[in-house]
Motif scaffolding. Structure first.
Motif, PDB file in Angstrom:
ATOM      1  N   GLN A   1       0.835  -1.214   0.000  1.00  0.00           N
ATOM      2  CA  GLN A   1       0.000   0.000   0.000  1.00  0.00           C
ATOM      3  C   GLN A   1       0.869   1.263   0.000  1.00  0.00           C
ATOM      4  O   GLN A   1       0.588   2.217  -0.719  1.00  0.00           O
ATOM      5  N   TRP A   2       1.936   1.261   0.813  1.00  0.00           N
ATOM      6  CA  TRP A   2       2.844   2.415   0.815  1.00  0.00           C
ATOM      7  C   TRP A   2       3.497   2.572  -0.549  1.00  0.00           C
ATOM      8  O   TRP A   2       3.616   3.680  -1.083  1.00  0.00           O
ATOM      9  N   ASN A   3       3.905   1.454  -1.116  1.00  0.00           N
ATOM     10  CA  ASN A   3       4.597   1.497  -2.406  1.00  0.00           C
ATOM     11  C   ASN A   3       3.744   2.185  -3.473  1.00  0.00           C
ATOM     12  O   ASN A   3       4.253   2.922  -4.305  1.00  0.00           O
TER      13      ASN A   3
ATOM     14  N   CYS B   1       1.593  13.195   4.545  1.00  0.00           N
ATOM     15  CA  CYS B   1       2.100  14.375   5.253  1.00  0.00           C
ATOM     16  C   CYS B   1       3.598  14.169   5.511  1.00  0.00           C
ATOM     17  O   CYS B   1       3.995  13.409   6.384  1.00  0.00           O
ATOM     18  N   ASP B   2       4.402  14.849   4.699  1.00  0.00           N
ATOM     19  CA  ASP B   2       5.867  14.765   4.784  1.00  0.00           C
ATOM     20  C   ASP B   2       6.305  15.907   5.699  1.00  0.00           C
ATOM     21  O   ASP B   2       6.554  17.024   5.243  1.00  0.00           O
ATOM     22  N   ILE B   3       6.358  15.622   6.996  1.00  0.00           N
ATOM     23  CA  ILE B   3       6.397  16.698   7.985  1.00  0.00           C
ATOM     24  C   ILE B   3       7.662  17.565   7.880  1.00  0.00           C
ATOM     25  O   ILE B   3       7.606  18.771   8.115  1.00  0.00           O
TER      26      ILE B   3
ATOM     27  N   LEU C   1      14.329   6.008  10.562  1.00  0.00           N
ATOM     28  CA  LEU C   1      13.513   4.790  10.413  1.00  0.00           C
ATOM     29  C   LEU C   1      12.194   5.157   9.719  1.00  0.00           C
ATOM     30  O   LEU C   1      11.386   5.900  10.278  1.00  0.00           O
ATOM     31  N   GLY C   2      11.992   4.641   8.521  1.00  0.00           N
ATOM     32  CA  GLY C   2      10.809   5.008   7.725  1.00  0.00           C
ATOM     33  C   GLY C   2      11.045   6.360   7.083  1.00  0.00           C
ATOM     34  O   GLY C   2      10.281   7.299   7.295  1.00  0.00           O
ATOM     35  N   CYS C   3      12.098   6.444   6.269  1.00  0.00           N
ATOM     36  CA  CYS C   3      12.601   7.764   5.819  1.00  0.00           C
ATOM     37  C   CYS C   3      11.741   8.399   4.748  1.00  0.00           C
ATOM     38  O   CYS C   3      11.951   9.567   4.396  1.00  0.00           O
TER      39      CYS C   3
ATOM     40  N   VAL D   1      16.239   3.748   6.661  1.00  0.00           N
ATOM     41  CA  VAL D   1      15.502   2.482   6.533  1.00  0.00           C
ATOM     42  C   VAL D   1      14.127   2.797   5.950  1.00  0.00           C
ATOM     43  O   VAL D   1      13.435   3.703   6.428  1.00  0.00           O
ATOM     44  N   GLU D   2      13.739   2.031   4.947  1.00  0.00           N
ATOM     45  CA  GLU D   2      12.428   2.249   4.306  1.00  0.00           C
ATOM     46  C   GLU D   2      12.051   0.954   3.589  1.00  0.00           C
ATOM     47  O   GLU D   2      12.847   0.414   2.833  1.00  0.00           O
ATOM     48  N   PHE D   3      10.833   0.451   3.846  1.00  0.00           N
ATOM     49  CA  PHE D   3      10.502  -0.864   3.261  1.00  0.00           C
ATOM     50  C   PHE D   3       9.820  -0.806   1.900  1.00  0.00           C
ATOM     51  O   PHE D   3       9.690  -1.824   1.240  1.00  0.00           O
ATOM     52  N   ALA D   4       9.358   0.368   1.455  1.00  0.00           N
ATOM     53  CA  ALA D   4       8.672   0.449   0.159  1.00  0.00           C
ATOM     54  C   ALA D   4       9.704   0.738  -0.937  1.00  0.00           C
ATOM     55  O   ALA D   4      10.297   1.823  -0.957  1.00  0.00           O
TER      56      ALA D   4
ATOM     57  N   ALA E   1      16.690  -1.162   2.474  1.00  0.00           N
ATOM     58  CA  ALA E   1      15.309  -1.421   2.063  1.00  0.00           C
ATOM     59  C   ALA E   1      14.811  -2.613   2.869  1.00  0.00           C
ATOM     60  O   ALA E   1      14.973  -3.768   2.461  1.00  0.00           O
ATOM     61  N   MET E   2      14.261  -2.333   4.030  1.00  0.00           N
ATOM     62  CA  MET E   2      13.796  -3.430   4.901  1.00  0.00           C
ATOM     63  C   MET E   2      12.741  -2.943   5.886  1.00  0.00           C
ATOM     64  O   MET E   2      12.543  -1.737   6.073  1.00  0.00           O
ATOM     65  N   ASP E   3      12.077  -3.930   6.513  1.00  0.00           N
ATOM     66  CA  ASP E   3      11.089  -3.654   7.543  1.00  0.00           C
ATOM     67  C   ASP E   3      11.832  -3.186   8.807  1.00  0.00           C
ATOM     68  O   ASP E   3      12.842  -3.796   9.202  1.00  0.00           O
ATOM     69  N   ILE E   4      11.338  -2.135   9.432  1.00  0.00           N
ATOM     70  CA  ILE E   4      12.048  -1.556  10.584  1.00  0.00           C
ATOM     71  C   ILE E   4      12.389  -2.599  11.665  1.00  0.00           C
ATOM     72  O   ILE E   4      13.508  -2.602  12.181  1.00  0.00           O
ATOM     73  N   PRO E   5      11.462  -3.508  12.033  1.00  0.00           N
ATOM     74  CA  PRO E   5      11.825  -4.456  13.099  1.00  0.00           C
ATOM     75  C   PRO E   5      13.034  -5.338  12.766  1.00  0.00           C
ATOM     76  O   PRO E   5      13.646  -5.910  13.666  1.00  0.00           O
TER      77      PRO E   5
ATOM     78  N   CYS F   1      12.116   8.977  13.758  1.00  0.00           N
ATOM     79  CA  CYS F   1      11.030   8.098  13.305  1.00  0.00           C
ATOM     80  C   CYS F   1       9.771   8.969  13.253  1.00  0.00           C
ATOM     81  O   CYS F   1       9.134   9.239  14.273  1.00  0.00           O
ATOM     82  N   MET F   2       9.452   9.424  12.049  1.00  0.00           N
ATOM     83  CA  MET F   2       8.417  10.446  11.927  1.00  0.00           C
ATOM     84  C   MET F   2       7.205   9.928  11.163  1.00  0.00           C
ATOM     85  O   MET F   2       7.311   9.561   9.981  1.00  0.00           O
ATOM     86  N   ASN F   3       6.089   9.906  11.862  1.00  0.00           N
ATOM     87  CA  ASN F   3       4.816   9.450  11.292  1.00  0.00           C
ATOM     88  C   ASN F   3       4.895   8.046  10.707  1.00  0.00           C
ATOM     89  O   ASN F   3       4.388   7.777   9.615  1.00  0.00           O
ATOM     90  N   VAL F   4       5.538   7.181  11.442  1.00  0.00           N
ATOM     91  CA  VAL F   4       5.704   5.787  11.018  1.00  0.00           C
ATOM     92  C   VAL F   4       5.023   4.829  12.003  1.00  0.00           C
ATOM     93  O   VAL F   4       4.562   3.763  11.614  1.00  0.00           O
TER      94      VAL F   4
ATOM     95  N   ALA G   1       1.282  -4.945  18.411  1.00  0.00           N
ATOM     96  CA  ALA G   1       2.520  -5.730  18.291  1.00  0.00           C
ATOM     97  C   ALA G   1       3.467  -5.088  17.262  1.00  0.00           C
ATOM     98  O   ALA G   1       4.676  -5.014  17.479  1.00  0.00           O
ATOM     99  N   ARG G   2       2.908  -4.605  16.143  1.00  0.00           N
ATOM    100  CA  ARG G   2       3.743  -3.952  15.115  1.00  0.00           C
ATOM    101  C   ARG G   2       4.346  -2.663  15.686  1.00  0.00           C
ATOM    102  O   ARG G   2       5.509  -2.360  15.461  1.00  0.00           O
ATOM    103  N   ARG G   3       3.520  -1.913  16.423  1.00  0.00           N
ATOM    104  CA  ARG G   3       4.048  -0.661  17.000  1.00  0.00           C
ATOM    105  C   ARG G   3       5.137  -0.977  18.023  1.00  0.00           C
ATOM    106  O   ARG G   3       6.179  -0.325  18.052  1.00  0.00           O
TER     107      ARG G   3
END
Ligand SMILES: C[S@@+](CC[C@H](N)C(=O)[O-])C[C@H]1O[C@@H](n2cnc3c(N)ncnc32)[C@H](O)[C@@H]1O
Length: 240
Positions: free
Chosen positions: A5-7, A18-20, A48-50, A69-72, A93-97, A112-115, A122-124
């Motif tokens: 979905q992010w991709n 919103c790219d703060i 994280l989640g750039c 780090v960014e997974f999309a 290019a990976m999942d933050i965890p 880590c902004m708006n991620v 559990a994901r959070r």
């Protein structure tokens, strides 16, 4: 939202997301970054989640090295392009965890902004844990999260419809997003092993809420919470 979905938002990131670092209206991030003792000779930034790399573009000169780090895949491709002239960026290019094992506790500042918006606790939790693991003890994390108080204000002055669910979950278009009250953010950070040192509203344009500025009652506009927090020297993080 999941990786796919992010991709899909890669091409329309600027209008849909919103790219703060690019859109905040009162230059709060600069103040928060200036509050951290950083040296371009040895400081390391971990983002994280750039997203499309806006924070890195703006603040990279304060750091010796940057890890993003960014997974999309299509979003990180855009970040690389936007930051093509920024030296010393390592792109993961990976999942933050999964990132802590690859990075280690190296960050003088972890961003880590708006991620941390997943409806899954559990994901959070996995992201809070990663933030703690990559941040050097006594160093800092800069966190931005959606504000539940702002969501209530926007609803009151304009949007009208109550899209909130229990536990700070809010329906946004076709996705459910976690929103935080100020106190919840503070206590979550404490459980994750951080001491909050500075917290503030970070304002963004009304257009991001699909609205024009209301005639009254909208204050300085909708906002996220931005918090600078210091990693405790020792001890394990508890479950946030
Ligand atoms: C709302 S955007 C924020 C981007 C950037 N931090 C900013 O403030 O502009 C969220 C970003 O985090 C990425 N993301 C979300 N969850 C992630 C995860 N678990 N691992 C890696 N990246 C993630 C998304 O692909 C998206 O680019």
């Amino acid at each position: 939202m999941n990786r796919a979905q992010w991709n899909q938002l890669a091409d329309t990131f600027e209008t849909e997301v919103c790219d703060i670092a690019r859109e905040e209206t009162r230059d709060q991030l600069s103040r928060f970054v200036r509050a951290v003792d950083l040296s371009p000779k040895n400081s390391v930034l971990v983002d994280l989640g750039c997203g499309i790399g806006s924070f890195i573009r703006k603040f990279h000169y304060r750091f010796r090295d940057v890890t993003a780090v960014e997974f999309a895949p299509r979003i990180i491709a855009r970040a690389k392009k936007n930051c093509a002239d920024v030296p010393q960026v390592r792109w993961l290019a990976m999942d933050i965890p999964n990132a802590a094992a690859a990075i280690g506790a190296v960050a003088y500042l972890t961003v880590c902004m708006n991620v941390i918006t997943s409806p899954s606790r559990a994901r959070r939790h996995a992201i809070w844990t990663t933030i703690a693991k990559v941040t050097k003890p006594k160093c800092h994390a800069l966190i931005v999260v959606p504000s539940l108080e702002s969501e209530r204000m926007v609803r009151r002055v304009g949007r009208g419809t109550d899209a909130s669910l229990p536990e700070g979950l809010v329906q946004r278009d076709d996705a459910v997003q976690k929103h935080f009250e100020r106190n919840e953010l503070m206590s979550t950070l404490a459980r994750a092993g951080f001491v909050p040192v500075r917290i503030s509203r970070i304002y963004y344009p009304w257009s991001k809420e699909g609205m024009r500025k209301p005639r009254s009652g909208g204050g300085k506009g909708p906002w996220d919470w931005v918090c600078l927090a210091q990693r405790r020297a020792g001890g394990r993080a508890r479950k946030p």
